[in-house]
Design a protein around this motif. Structure first.
Motif, PDB file in Angstrom:
ATOM      1  N   LEU A 104     130.859  62.472  72.273  1.00 52.06           N
ATOM      2  CA  LEU A 104     130.988  63.558  71.311  1.00 52.06           C
ATOM      3  C   LEU A 104     131.384  63.092  69.907  1.00 52.06           C
ATOM      4  CD1 LEU A 104     130.963  66.473  70.515  1.00 52.06           C
ATOM      5  CD2 LEU A 104     133.192  66.767  71.600  1.00 52.06           C
ATOM      6  N   PRO A 105     132.420  62.271  69.746  1.00 53.49           N
ATOM      7  CA  PRO A 105     132.761  61.866  68.378  1.00 53.49           C
ATOM      8  C   PRO A 105     131.660  61.076  67.698  1.00 53.49           C
ATOM      9  CG  PRO A 105     134.004  60.594  69.976  1.00 53.49           C
ATOM     10  CD  PRO A 105     133.360  61.708  70.727  1.00 53.49           C
ATOM     11  N   TRP A 106     130.879  60.323  68.467  1.00 55.23           N
ATOM     12  CA  TRP A 106     129.778  59.554  67.877  1.00 55.23           C
ATOM     13  C   TRP A 106     128.643  60.474  67.460  1.00 55.23           C
ATOM     14  CZ3 TRP A 106     131.141  54.999  66.410  1.00 55.23           C
ATOM     15  CH2 TRP A 106     132.136  54.309  67.108  1.00 55.23           C
ATOM     16  N   LEU A 107     128.373  61.529  68.243  1.00 59.58           N
ATOM     17  CA  LEU A 107     127.348  62.505  67.860  1.00 59.58           C
ATOM     18  C   LEU A 107     127.731  63.177  66.543  1.00 59.58           C
ATOM     19  CD1 LEU A 107     126.653  64.129  71.333  1.00 59.58           C
ATOM     20  CD2 LEU A 107     124.960  62.900  69.961  1.00 59.58           C
ATOM     21  N   ARG A 108     128.990  63.530  66.425  1.00 58.10           N
ATOM     22  CA  ARG A 108     129.441  64.193  65.200  1.00 58.10           C
ATOM     23  C   ARG A 108     129.442  63.226  64.020  1.00 58.10           C
ATOM     24  NH1 ARG A 108     134.222  68.346  67.258  1.00 58.10           N
ATOM     25  NH2 ARG A 108     132.797  69.901  68.067  1.00 58.10           N
ATOM     26  N   LYS A 109     129.858  62.009  64.253  1.00 53.87           N
ATOM     27  CA  LYS A 109     129.873  61.025  63.174  1.00 53.87           C
ATOM     28  C   LYS A 109     128.451  60.709  62.715  1.00 53.87           C
ATOM     29  CE  LYS A 109     131.535  56.392  61.972  1.00 53.87           C
ATOM     30  NZ  LYS A 109     132.255  55.191  62.448  1.00 53.87           N
ATOM     31  N   ALA A 110     127.534  60.529  63.666  1.00 54.81           N
ATOM     32  CA  ALA A 110     126.146  60.212  63.311  1.00 54.81           C
ATOM     33  C   ALA A 110     125.510  61.357  62.535  1.00 54.81           C
ATOM     34  CB  ALA A 110     125.339  59.913  64.571  1.00 54.81           C
ATOM     35  N   ALA A 111     125.773  62.599  62.964  1.00 57.94           N
ATOM     36  CA  ALA A 111     125.172  63.758  62.289  1.00 57.94           C
ATOM     37  C   ALA A 111     125.752  63.973  60.899  1.00 57.94           C
ATOM     38  CB  ALA A 111     125.362  65.008  63.136  1.00 57.94           C
ATOM     39  N   SER A 112     126.981  63.512  60.680  1.00 54.41           N
ATOM     40  CA  SER A 112     127.626  63.731  59.381  1.00 54.41           C
ATOM     41  C   SER A 112     127.031  62.861  58.281  1.00 54.41           C
ATOM     42  CB  SER A 112     129.127  63.460  59.486  1.00 54.41           C
ATOM     43  OG  SER A 112     129.389  62.076  59.667  1.00 54.41           O
ATOM     44  N   ALA A 113     126.145  61.920  58.643  1.00 55.60           N
ATOM     45  CA  ALA A 113     125.572  61.004  57.649  1.00 55.60           C
ATOM     46  C   ALA A 113     124.583  61.701  56.719  1.00 55.60           C
ATOM     47  CB  ALA A 113     124.893  59.831  58.350  1.00 55.60           C
ATOM     48  N   CYS A 114     124.070  62.868  57.107  1.00 55.10           N
ATOM     49  CA  CYS A 114     123.163  63.608  56.230  1.00 55.10           C
ATOM     50  C   CYS A 114     123.282  65.089  56.534  1.00 55.10           C
ATOM     51  CB  CYS A 114     121.710  63.134  56.384  1.00 55.10           C
ATOM     52  SG  CYS A 114     121.022  63.304  58.042  1.00 55.10           S
ATOM     53  N   THR A 115     122.953  65.918  55.556  1.00 54.75           N
ATOM     54  CA  THR A 115     123.158  67.360  55.701  1.00 54.75           C
ATOM     55  C   THR A 115     122.136  68.025  56.614  1.00 54.75           C
ATOM     56  OG1 THR A 115     121.837  67.755  53.699  1.00 54.75           O
ATOM     57  CG2 THR A 115     124.217  67.546  53.421  1.00 54.75           C
ATOM     58  N   VAL A 116     121.008  67.378  56.854  1.00 54.71           N
ATOM     59  CA  VAL A 116     119.958  67.996  57.668  1.00 54.71           C
ATOM     60  C   VAL A 116     120.337  68.023  59.146  1.00 54.71           C
ATOM     61  CG1 VAL A 116     117.559  67.761  58.449  1.00 54.71           C
ATOM     62  CG2 VAL A 116     118.128  67.424  56.036  1.00 54.71           C
ATOM     63  N   LEU A 117     121.029  66.992  59.596  1.00 57.11           N
ATOM     64  CA  LEU A 117     121.300  66.837  61.021  1.00 57.11           C
ATOM     65  C   LEU A 117     122.521  67.627  61.475  1.00 57.11           C
ATOM     66  CD1 LEU A 117     120.740  63.092  61.989  1.00 57.11           C
ATOM     67  CD2 LEU A 117     119.268  65.059  62.436  1.00 57.11           C
ATOM     68  N   GLU A 118     122.480  68.078  62.723  1.00 61.76           N
ATOM     69  CA  GLU A 118     123.620  68.626  63.433  1.00 61.76           C
ATOM     70  C   GLU A 118     123.766  67.844  64.734  1.00 61.76           C
ATOM     71  OE1 GLU A 118     125.724  70.767  62.474  1.00 61.76           O
ATOM     72  OE2 GLU A 118     124.781  72.009  60.919  1.00 61.76           O
ATOM     73  N   PRO A 119     124.979  67.774  65.292  1.00 61.51           N
ATOM     74  CA  PRO A 119     125.138  67.085  66.577  1.00 61.51           C
ATOM     75  C   PRO A 119     124.203  67.606  67.662  1.00 61.51           C
ATOM     76  CG  PRO A 119     127.287  67.537  65.609  1.00 61.51           C
ATOM     77  CD  PRO A 119     126.269  68.229  64.743  1.00 61.51           C
ATOM     78  N   SER A 120     123.932  68.917  67.646  1.00 57.23           N
ATOM     79  CA  SER A 120     123.063  69.491  68.675  1.00 57.23           C
ATOM     80  C   SER A 120     121.653  68.931  68.591  1.00 57.23           C
ATOM     81  CB  SER A 120     123.026  71.020  68.536  1.00 57.23           C
ATOM     82  OG  SER A 120     122.513  71.399  67.264  1.00 57.23           O
ATOM     83  N   VAL A 121     121.177  68.648  67.381  1.00 51.45           N
ATOM     84  CA  VAL A 121     119.828  68.088  67.225  1.00 51.45           C
ATOM     85  C   VAL A 121     119.756  66.699  67.845  1.00 51.45           C
ATOM     86  CG1 VAL A 121     118.081  67.353  65.569  1.00 51.45           C
ATOM     87  CG2 VAL A 121     119.386  69.445  65.143  1.00 51.45           C
ATOM     88  N   LEU A 122     120.749  65.869  67.567  1.00 51.09           N
ATOM     89  CA  LEU A 122     120.776  64.525  68.153  1.00 51.09           C
ATOM     90  C   LEU A 122     120.882  64.607  69.673  1.00 51.09           C
ATOM     91  CD1 LEU A 122     123.165  62.674  65.664  1.00 51.09           C
ATOM     92  CD2 LEU A 122     120.715  62.293  65.947  1.00 51.09           C
ATOM     93  N   ALA A 123     121.748  65.492  70.159  1.00 56.12           N
ATOM     94  CA  ALA A 123     121.919  65.623  71.607  1.00 56.12           C
ATOM     95  C   ALA A 123     120.630  66.087  72.274  1.00 56.12           C
ATOM     96  CB  ALA A 123     123.052  66.594  71.915  1.00 56.12           C
ATOM     97  N   ALA A 124     119.945  67.057  71.668  1.00 58.39           N
ATOM     98  CA  ALA A 124     118.678  67.543  72.235  1.00 58.39           C
ATOM     99  C   ALA A 124     117.620  66.445  72.213  1.00 58.39           C
ATOM    100  CB  ALA A 124     118.199  68.769  71.467  1.00 58.39           C
ATOM    101  N   GLN A 125     117.595  65.643  71.151  1.00 52.59           N
ATOM    102  CA  GLN A 125     116.648  64.519  71.101  1.00 52.59           C
ATOM    103  C   GLN A 125     116.895  63.538  72.245  1.00 52.59           C
ATOM    104  OE1 GLN A 125     116.986  63.472  66.661  1.00 52.59           O
ATOM    105  NE2 GLN A 125     115.012  62.635  67.250  1.00 52.59           N
ATOM    106  N   ILE A 126     118.163  63.180  72.420  1.00 53.67           N
ATOM    107  CA  ILE A 126     118.492  62.218  73.472  1.00 53.67           C
ATOM    108  C   ILE A 126     118.131  62.780  74.839  1.00 53.67           C
ATOM    109  CG2 ILE A 126     120.398  61.013  74.618  1.00 53.67           C
ATOM    110  CD1 ILE A 126     121.713  60.758  71.851  1.00 53.67           C
ATOM    111  N   ASP A 127     118.410  64.067  75.035  1.00 55.89           N
ATOM    112  CA  ASP A 127     118.054  64.702  76.306  1.00 55.89           C
ATOM    113  C   ASP A 127     116.546  64.628  76.529  1.00 55.89           C
ATOM    114  OD1 ASP A 127     117.940  66.210  78.598  1.00 55.89           O
ATOM    115  OD2 ASP A 127     119.145  67.857  77.816  1.00 55.89           O
ATOM    116  N   GLN A 128     115.770  64.908  75.477  1.00 56.90           N
ATOM    117  CA  GLN A 128     114.316  64.860  75.606  1.00 56.90           C
ATOM    118  C   GLN A 128     113.820  63.432  75.837  1.00 56.90           C
ATOM    119  OE1 GLN A 128     111.759  63.510  73.608  1.00 56.90           O
ATOM    120  NE2 GLN A 128     110.096  64.506  74.760  1.00 56.90           N
ATOM    121  N   LEU A 129     114.454  62.462  75.164  1.00 58.32           N
ATOM    122  CA  LEU A 129     113.985  61.072  75.250  1.00 58.32           C
ATOM    123  C   LEU A 129     114.322  60.415  76.582  1.00 58.32           C
ATOM    124  CD1 LEU A 129     115.036  59.888  71.671  1.00 58.32           C
ATOM    125  CD2 LEU A 129     112.688  60.068  72.515  1.00 58.32           C
ATOM    126  N   SER A 130     115.540  60.693  77.086  1.00 57.99           N
ATOM    127  CA  SER A 130     115.981  59.938  78.260  1.00 57.99           C
ATOM    128  C   SER A 130     116.707  60.762  79.302  1.00 57.99           C
ATOM    129  CB  SER A 130     116.925  58.811  77.808  1.00 57.99           C
ATOM    130  OG  SER A 130     118.158  59.360  77.343  1.00 57.99           O
TER     131      SER A 130
END
Length: 394
Positions: A104-130
């Motif tokens: 969780l903290p890594w999802l939030r930290k990664a998403a904070s690098a740009c305004t377009v991303l949210e943690p949910s987007v990264l999590a959904a991508q990872i779920d779809q990928l693997s």
């Protein structure tokens, strides 16, 4: 995640912890059916006695009986919502989704690098990928939960958790690398849309650029047909992870946006990060199990999250040390520690709120000067505190 276990402080007796949930009430007995009305008088049968109306006692008691029965049935079906939900565990909104709490903290930290991303987007991508599995795909050469190839990893991969190895199989490294890749694509599609060369939602355009490349998006001028299947699959998974986008209600005031923990001192000036290092006094190279925050002698130290004090005493190495148990997230216990304090402001068994003063910065124990040694312990293992406190890292 390293495999060194916390052994300095043992958790306090759980006897005073929250008890089991009350046994759910049973369903009330069903009331007996009312008497059937008597059939009309038949001419060839003896005349029956006319039934009398209800007496005064019945008129008084029947409404009360109906009311009690109705209330019992209402409560059996759930009753009113509890205005004071159980929060002893300090559970994060992410507890409702199937994400390892250490991610969780890594999802939030990664998403904070740009305004377009949210943690949910990264999590959904990872779920779809693997599907959150780190198994490798031998045919494509993809590795880890974010499905990076070796060539892709050379571009985006770093040792983000400071464990000495950069690997797509390391979930923290993989999440951060995916965030960097997405943010780079988000920057490109934002520029293209500003120039009027493409149209559409920035998140959708970013995901499309991930699936088929920014050139294909530019050529189509929108989300191309080749990316729509991938986009639809990710969007279908987004609702599952929307709770990750909400700020943690248990962290209290004073926490940085997107962080899980309130800053234990202010300002946050890191002098020694988490990771392997040579101890400045002993000369021994080993894991530095927390982060050192520089602060003047006597600076206020506050609880990073609501919890219960399970250790507060003087130790030989850590000096005055406090350990706070914050309960569990997805079944994993989260604790924070505060060491080298000049004064202890709490006692074992005390419940504290996020932001409450618990002690003062000092230099007790093995210390070269006033500072706070702060640790985050996840299910008994030390983990890097930085993404838990700072959305943008250090």
């Amino acid at each position: 995640m390293n495999d060194e276990r916390l052994t300095v402080a043992q958790p306090a007796d759980e006897a005073n912890g929250p008890g089991p949930a009350p046994y759910p009430p049973g369903r009330p007995d069903q009331p007996a059916p009312p008497d059937e009305p008597a059939p009309p008088d038949q001419p060839d049968q003896p005349r029956r006695r006319r039934r009398r109306g209800p007496g005064p006692v019945t008129l008084l008691l029947l409404p009360a009986l109906v009311t009690v029965t109705g209330v019992a049935a209402f409560l059996a079906l759930g009753g009113l919502p509890n205005p004071w939900p159980d929060d002893d565990s300090g559970a994060d909104p992410s507890a409702a989704v199937g994400v390892d709490p250490s991610y969780l903290p890594w999802l939030r930290k990664a998403a904070s690098a740009c305004t377009v991303l949210e943690p949910s987007v990264l999590a959904a991508q990872i779920d779809q990928l693997s599907g959150w599995s780190d198994d490798s795909d031998d045919l494509s050469g993809q590795k880890g939960i974010a499905a990076f190839t070796d060539d892709e990893w050379r571009t985006w991969g770093k040792d983000d958790d400071g464990n000495g190895t950069s690997s797509p199989r390391d979930p923290a490294d993989a999440i951060m690398a995916l965030g960097r890749r997405d943010c780079s694509l988000a920057g490109k599609v934002t520029e293209l849309r500003t120039e009027g060369r493409i149209n559409g939602d920035l998140v959708e355009l970013t995901l499309a650029a991930y699936a088929v490349g920014p050139d294909a998006v530019t050529e189509a001028g929108r989300v191309p047909a080749a990316a729509k299947t991938y986009l639809a699959e990710v969007q279908a998974l987004l609702p599952r992870y929307e709770a990750l986008d909400r700020e943690d209600s248990g962290s209290g005031a004073g926490g940085a946006a997107g962080a899980l923990l309130t800053a234990p001192v202010s300002p946050l000036t890191i002098t020694s990060p988490f990771g392997s290092r040579e101890h400045p006094l002993t000369g021994v190279t080993k894991l530095h199990t927390g982060v050192d925050f520089a602060a003047p002698q006597g600076t206020q130290v506050v609880a990073a999250r609501r919890g219960r004090v399970v250790f507060a005493a003087l130790t030989s190495a850590y000096g005055n040390r406090i350990v706070i148990d914050h309960g569990t997230i997805q079944g994993k216990r989260v604790e924070t520690t505060y060491s080298h304090l000049s004064a202890l402001g709490v006692t074992v068994g005390q419940n504290v709120e996020a932001g409450a003063t618990i002690g003062r910065v000092g230099s007790t124990g093995l210390s070269t000067g006033p500072h706070l040694h702060f640790e985050v312990v996840l299910d008994g293992y030390y983990t890097d505190p930085r993404p838990w406190v700072l959305p943008d890292g250090v």
